[in-house]
Every structure is written in C-alpha cells, then in structure tokens.
Design a protein around this motif. Sequence first.
Motif, PDB file in Angstrom:
ATOM      1  N   PHE A 122      37.448  39.740  47.268  1.00 46.95           N
ATOM      2  CA  PHE A 122      36.904  38.684  48.127  1.00 46.95           C
ATOM      3  C   PHE A 122      37.156  37.304  47.505  1.00 46.95           C
ATOM      4  O   PHE A 122      37.469  36.328  48.204  1.00 46.95           O
ATOM      5  CB  PHE A 122      35.406  38.913  48.336  1.00 46.95           C
ATOM      6  CG  PHE A 122      34.769  37.916  49.262  1.00 46.95           C
ATOM      7  CD1 PHE A 122      35.016  37.966  50.628  1.00 46.95           C
ATOM      8  CD2 PHE A 122      33.933  36.921  48.766  1.00 46.95           C
ATOM      9  CE1 PHE A 122      34.429  37.047  51.489  1.00 46.95           C
ATOM     10  CE2 PHE A 122      33.349  35.999  49.620  1.00 46.95           C
ATOM     11  CZ  PHE A 122      33.597  36.071  50.986  1.00 46.95           C
ATOM     12  N   GLY A 123      37.041  37.237  46.177  1.00 43.83           N
ATOM     13  CA  GLY A 123      37.328  35.986  45.486  1.00 43.83           C
ATOM     14  C   GLY A 123      38.787  35.579  45.637  1.00 43.83           C
ATOM     15  O   GLY A 123      39.093  34.394  45.832  1.00 43.83           O
ATOM     16  N   VAL A 180      35.275  45.612  42.275  1.00 46.17           N
ATOM     17  CA  VAL A 180      36.569  45.455  42.931  1.00 46.17           C
ATOM     18  C   VAL A 180      36.445  44.604  44.192  1.00 46.17           C
ATOM     19  O   VAL A 180      37.220  43.662  44.401  1.00 46.17           O
ATOM     20  CB  VAL A 180      37.178  46.832  43.261  1.00 46.17           C
ATOM     21  CG1 VAL A 180      38.465  46.658  44.074  1.00 46.17           C
ATOM     22  CG2 VAL A 180      37.470  47.595  41.977  1.00 46.17           C
ATOM     23  N   LEU A 181      35.459  44.913  45.032  1.00 41.88           N
ATOM     24  CA  LEU A 181      35.313  44.178  46.288  1.00 41.88           C
ATOM     25  C   LEU A 181      35.014  42.693  46.065  1.00 41.88           C
ATOM     26  O   LEU A 181      35.631  41.837  46.701  1.00 41.88           O
ATOM     27  CB  LEU A 181      34.237  44.832  47.151  1.00 41.88           C
ATOM     28  CG  LEU A 181      34.608  46.198  47.765  1.00 41.88           C
ATOM     29  CD1 LEU A 181      33.459  46.738  48.608  1.00 41.88           C
ATOM     30  CD2 LEU A 181      35.869  46.082  48.610  1.00 41.88           C
ATOM     31  N   ASN A 232      34.596  38.545  38.274  1.00 43.66           N
ATOM     32  CA  ASN A 232      35.272  39.167  37.133  1.00 43.66           C
ATOM     33  C   ASN A 232      35.438  40.662  37.386  1.00 43.66           C
ATOM     34  O   ASN A 232      34.476  41.400  37.459  1.00 43.66           O
ATOM     35  CB  ASN A 232      34.477  38.931  35.847  1.00 43.66           C
ATOM     36  CG  ASN A 232      35.255  39.365  34.610  1.00 43.66           C
ATOM     37  OD1 ASN A 232      36.274  40.046  34.706  1.00 43.66           O
ATOM     38  ND2 ASN A 232      34.770  38.954  33.450  1.00 43.66           N
ATOM     39  N   LEU A 233      36.669  41.087  37.489  1.00 43.38           N
ATOM     40  CA  LEU A 233      36.963  42.493  37.793  1.00 43.38           C
ATOM     41  C   LEU A 233      36.487  43.420  36.692  1.00 43.38           C
ATOM     42  O   LEU A 233      36.125  44.570  36.942  1.00 43.38           O
ATOM     43  CB  LEU A 233      38.469  42.668  38.005  1.00 43.38           C
ATOM     44  CG  LEU A 233      38.981  44.091  38.310  1.00 43.38           C
ATOM     45  CD1 LEU A 233      38.371  44.597  39.616  1.00 43.38           C
ATOM     46  CD2 LEU A 233      40.501  44.099  38.391  1.00 43.38           C
TER      47      LEU A 233
END
Length: 222
Positions: free
Chosen positions: A91-92, A86-87, A76-77
């Motif tokens: 990656f998701g 963010v990373l 969840n951003l």
Amino acid sequence: MVSGSGLASFLTPDMEKEFRKVRPHVIERWFETLERDGVVVFRMSLMKTALFAATSWAFVVGIVMMFRVTPLATWNLFDTAGQGAVLPFLFGLLMAAGLLLFAVGCVMWTVVFPVVRPRLAVSWWGIQSVAWKPGGLFTLFAAPWPAIMVVHGYHTATRWPFPDTLHVQVSARGHSVERARPVRVRSHGTVVDYQVNGQLRGRKREILAFLLRVHAAVRPVE
C-alpha cells in the motif's frame, strides 16, 4: 453519411450516447464562425486547467499528510514477522507511485500548460495544433483535410467513481502532414494519429461533432 449536425449513422453505441448530449446550437455557432472568418480557434481552457491543477495538488497534499501521520515502521516490510507487513508495504508503494503521478500532474497543469497555451485551429484548409515556446509558436500537428482519413472518438475505461474518458483523434496520411514529437502525436507506418488536447475550451463531444461536420463538408461528393 453525416448529417447537418455532424453526426454519423455509423457511430458505435458509445459514440451515439455521446452525440445525444451534443448541443446543436453550439455546433451551428462554430460553423457560422468558420463560414464567416474562415477559421475557428479552440484555445486552452483556464477553468479546466485550474480544476486539474487543484485536484492534483489536493491528492499530493493528502498523500504527503498521510505519510507524515503514519509511523515509518508501518511501511517497513521487515519490521513485523510473517505476512502481516506485506499489505502495508504494498500500500505504501502504491501511495508513493500515486504521489509521483500527481506530482507530475501538478507540474503539467500548474506550469507547463499555462506557459505553452496549446490551441487548435480548424479552417477550410485543415487542422493545425500549435503551442507557445520562447521565440514564438511551434506546430504540434497540422494536416490539410485531403490528408485526413478519419476523425473519430473512443473511450478509455477508468475506475469507479470516475467516468470513462472520451478521446478525440484525427488520423492523417501523406507528405503534407506535419507533426512534432509530443506524447499525443503518434505514427504507425505512414499514418499519423493526433489526439485533440482535452484542455481546450469546449466539450470534447462537441468538438468531435464539429470536426466531423467540417470533414464531411470539405470532402468531395462521391
């Protein structure tokens, strides 16, 4: 000039490395079959297809399991303040794209290829690539040798630890060239490029060497 083994003196350094690995007795056996029967048929390799299918399924299962054991909040951003989320979010997204890609591979190598069973016929007339559909075979690409301008190989780079991929391509021009509209048959202007299916039996470097030898044998002496 092409030698009896089908190797050309004008090859690029990459192709020279490929041809040093060619087994001459394999090329001779195919050429003897061509002289005896008039045609050599390269059928779909069940081993290659099963290997690609198993690899695709392994990646799909691995990615799905990773999503199952990872808390949803990880992707969840907006769950964590700042740039720390963010990373994991990116990656998701990358994993989701990989899941989609390998899922397509599962369908292709588990269902599509075993059903259509592509094959390549090399004869004194020329090259013909066909596949199966309900009602019989249909032509993917067909060209007589006089219409074939060049047979060549080239590499596309992949990321470590995977080696570069060798492609075998036939370029032909003329009204006698027949083609369907699959992904591997492209045209630009009057030239049609056909990329030989990598799922066929036989090593691609040896199929390339064999096509070069036959092409040289049927060309008129200049």
